[in-house]
Motif scaffolding. Structure first.
Motif, PDB file in Angstrom:
ATOM      1  N   GLN A   1      -1.498  -4.997   7.254  1.00  0.00           N
ATOM      2  CA  GLN A   1      -0.050  -4.825   7.378  1.00  0.00           C
ATOM      3  C   GLN A   1       0.689  -6.096   6.952  1.00  0.00           C
ATOM      4  OE1 GLN A   1       0.933  -1.779   8.032  1.00  0.00           O
ATOM      5  NE2 GLN A   1      -1.199  -1.190   8.357  1.00  0.00           N
TER       6      GLN A   1
ATOM      7  N   SER B   1      -5.218   7.627  -0.986  1.00  0.00           N
ATOM      8  CA  SER B   1      -4.863   6.689   0.086  1.00  0.00           C
ATOM      9  C   SER B   1      -5.177   5.245  -0.279  1.00  0.00           C
ATOM     10  CB  SER B   1      -5.595   7.069   1.374  1.00  0.00           C
ATOM     11  OG  SER B   1      -7.004   7.005   1.189  1.00  0.00           O
ATOM     12  N   ASP B   2      -5.956   5.035  -1.339  1.00  0.00           N
ATOM     13  CA  ASP B   2      -6.299   3.677  -1.777  1.00  0.00           C
ATOM     14  C   ASP B   2      -5.187   3.021  -2.583  1.00  0.00           C
ATOM     15  OD1 ASP B   2      -8.791   3.473  -0.650  1.00  0.00           O
ATOM     16  OD2 ASP B   2      -9.913   3.841  -2.495  1.00  0.00           O
TER      17      ASP B   2
ATOM     18  N   THR C   1      -0.010   4.042   1.573  1.00  0.00           N
ATOM     19  CA  THR C   1      -0.137   4.695   2.880  1.00  0.00           C
ATOM     20  C   THR C   1      -0.472   3.648   3.932  1.00  0.00           C
ATOM     21  OG1 THR C   1      -2.533   5.103   2.810  1.00  0.00           O
ATOM     22  CG2 THR C   1      -1.113   6.731   1.723  1.00  0.00           C
ATOM     23  N   THR C   2      -0.435   4.077   5.184  1.00  0.00           N
ATOM     24  CA  THR C   2      -0.819   3.181   6.292  1.00  0.00           C
ATOM     25  C   THR C   2      -2.184   3.549   6.853  1.00  0.00           C
ATOM     26  OG1 THR C   2       0.361   4.616   7.856  1.00  0.00           O
ATOM     27  CG2 THR C   2       1.582   2.731   6.946  1.00  0.00           C
ATOM     28  N   SER C   3      -2.940   4.368   6.127  1.00  0.00           N
ATOM     29  CA  SER C   3      -4.268   4.776   6.604  1.00  0.00           C
ATOM     30  C   SER C   3      -5.194   3.568   6.701  1.00  0.00           C
ATOM     31  CB  SER C   3      -4.870   5.819   5.659  1.00  0.00           C
ATOM     32  OG  SER C   3      -5.010   5.286   4.362  1.00  0.00           O
ATOM     33  N   THR C   4      -6.158   3.654   7.607  1.00  0.00           N
ATOM     34  CA  THR C   4      -7.100   2.559   7.826  1.00  0.00           C
ATOM     35  C   THR C   4      -8.054   2.428   6.646  1.00  0.00           C
ATOM     36  OG1 THR C   4      -7.003   2.926  10.209  1.00  0.00           O
ATOM     37  CG2 THR C   4      -8.873   1.658   9.372  1.00  0.00           C
ATOM     38  N   ILE C   5      -8.280   1.196   6.228  1.00  0.00           N
ATOM     39  CA  ILE C   5      -9.236   0.926   5.156  1.00  0.00           C
ATOM     40  C   ILE C   5     -10.631   0.835   5.773  1.00  0.00           C
ATOM     41  CG2 ILE C   5      -9.951  -0.753   3.410  1.00  0.00           C
ATOM     42  CD1 ILE C   5      -7.002  -1.522   3.134  1.00  0.00           C
ATOM     43  N   ARG C   6     -11.570   1.624   5.249  1.00  0.00           N
ATOM     44  CA  ARG C   6     -12.920   1.669   5.809  1.00  0.00           C
ATOM     45  C   ARG C   6     -13.588   0.297   5.765  1.00  0.00           C
ATOM     46  NH1 ARG C   6     -16.896   5.309   6.781  1.00  0.00           N
ATOM     47  NH2 ARG C   6     -15.550   7.022   6.107  1.00  0.00           N
TER      48      ARG C   6
ATOM     49  N   ARG D   1       0.822  -1.205   0.000  1.00  0.00           N
ATOM     50  CA  ARG D   1       0.000   0.000   0.000  1.00  0.00           C
ATOM     51  C   ARG D   1       0.855   1.252   0.000  1.00  0.00           C
ATOM     52  NH1 ARG D   1      -3.777   0.505   4.538  1.00  0.00           N
ATOM     53  NH2 ARG D   1      -4.766   2.017   3.145  1.00  0.00           N
TER      54      ARG D   1
END
Length: 308
Positions: free
Chosen positions: A244, A277-278, A195-200, A193
């Motif tokens: 992760q 971010s996707d 980014t390390t942003s949370t996937i909804r 990925r």
């Protein structure tokens, strides 16, 4: 004659692209033709809190097309944020609904007939009704069964676009050397990925990635072996519950023989997301190439040119 041939080839490519778009369980931003910045959006949970929005992108503008199990070509149009809500043609009114699944929530996507990527969105219940946008206002939406107008045409823009290519992981030219050279190189496989942003929603993310890959494979002939390789690596990555762990990196030791030009190549699928971010990449098999020349033979057609 050549000009005519180019026109025919261009038309064929457009037809292929329109026909190969995967709808089942894919997610889309849905744009109106006349009000070209306007995208379908749901800004609340009330039945009338649905329409269009022209400015910043938000996840509530993403819609999943869930196929009905027995009514072929009919889809529930489900919102990403308000995941229990579906667009409905309630007594000829354009609304969203989160109750039981009724037939007035089913829609079919009919191409405009001009190979331009636009669709009429017909109700599968009131079969003459089409989704229409009759004005610039966000809430100026309706179901309409009269004559066809361009404001009833909608473009489906997928959440992801898949691009194939072969990346150079490592290269060492030892043609002038008289001794073997040892190098340790890090190689990553799986879903990496940006980014390390949370996937909804991992479910809709996964389905959108799979649909994007499937559509790209149909459009570009990458061969059975490579197709299987991509699909297997994707399945392995998504089998991990923690995103992760969707990729892994290992150090591999390579020995470059004297008199050899040596490189390691890897298949990659870039998934370009409409939301930055996707975006992510699928990294799969590697292959070693050796040569006594500046160029490398590729008898198995491992190297994929960049495709869009």
């Amino acid at each position: 004659m050549m000009s005519l041939l180019l026109v025919l080839l261009t038309t064929l490519v457009l037809q292929i692209k329109a026909s190969e778009e995967v709808l089942d369980n894919n997610q889309f931003l849905i744009y109106n033709k006349v009000y070209h910045k306007a995208r379908l959006a749901q800004w609340g949970t009330g039945g009338d809190e649905v329409g269009t929005y022209e400015h910043a992108l938000y996840p509530d503008q993403l819609w999943t097309l869930e196929p009905h199990p027995s009514r072929k070509g009919c889809y529930y149009i489900v919102n990403e944020v308000h995941s229990q809500h579906r667009i409905a043609d309630w007594k000829h009114n354009f609304v969203v609904y989160d109750g039981p699944h009724y037939n007035d929530q089913l829609f079919r996507f009919v191409p405009s007939g001009k190979n331009d990527g636009f669709f009429y969105i017909y109700s599968c219940h009131y079969t003459n009704d089409r989704v229409a946008k009759y004005g610039v206002g966000d809430d100026e939406m309706s179901m309409y069964s009269g004559p066809k107008y361009p404001d009833q045409l909608w473009k489906l823009v997928p959440r992801f676009k898949a691009n194939f290519f072969t990346d150079e992981v490592f290269h060492f030219d030892n043609r002038q050397g008289s001794n073997p050279i040892t190098r340790e190189v890090s190689v990553t496989t799986g879903i990496k990925r940006s980014t390390t942003s949370t996937i909804r929603s991992k479910t809709t993310f996964k389905h959108s990635i799979e649909a994007s890959l499937s559509g790209a494979i149909k459009m570009f002939d990458v061969g059975v072996t490579t197709t299987t390789e991509f699909s297997a690596e994707l399945e392995t990555s998504f089998s991990e519950t923690n995103e992760q762990s969707w990729s892994k990196t290992e150090k591999i030791t390579f020995i470059i023989p004297p008199g050899k030009n040596f490189k390691v190549m890897q298949h990659v699928v870039d998934f370009e997301g409409k939301f930055s971010s996707d975006s992510c990449s699928l990294l799969t098999a590697i292959k070693i190439f050796e040569s006594t020349e500046a160029y490398f033979d590729d008898p198995d057609d491992f190297i994929i040119s960049y495709s869009q």
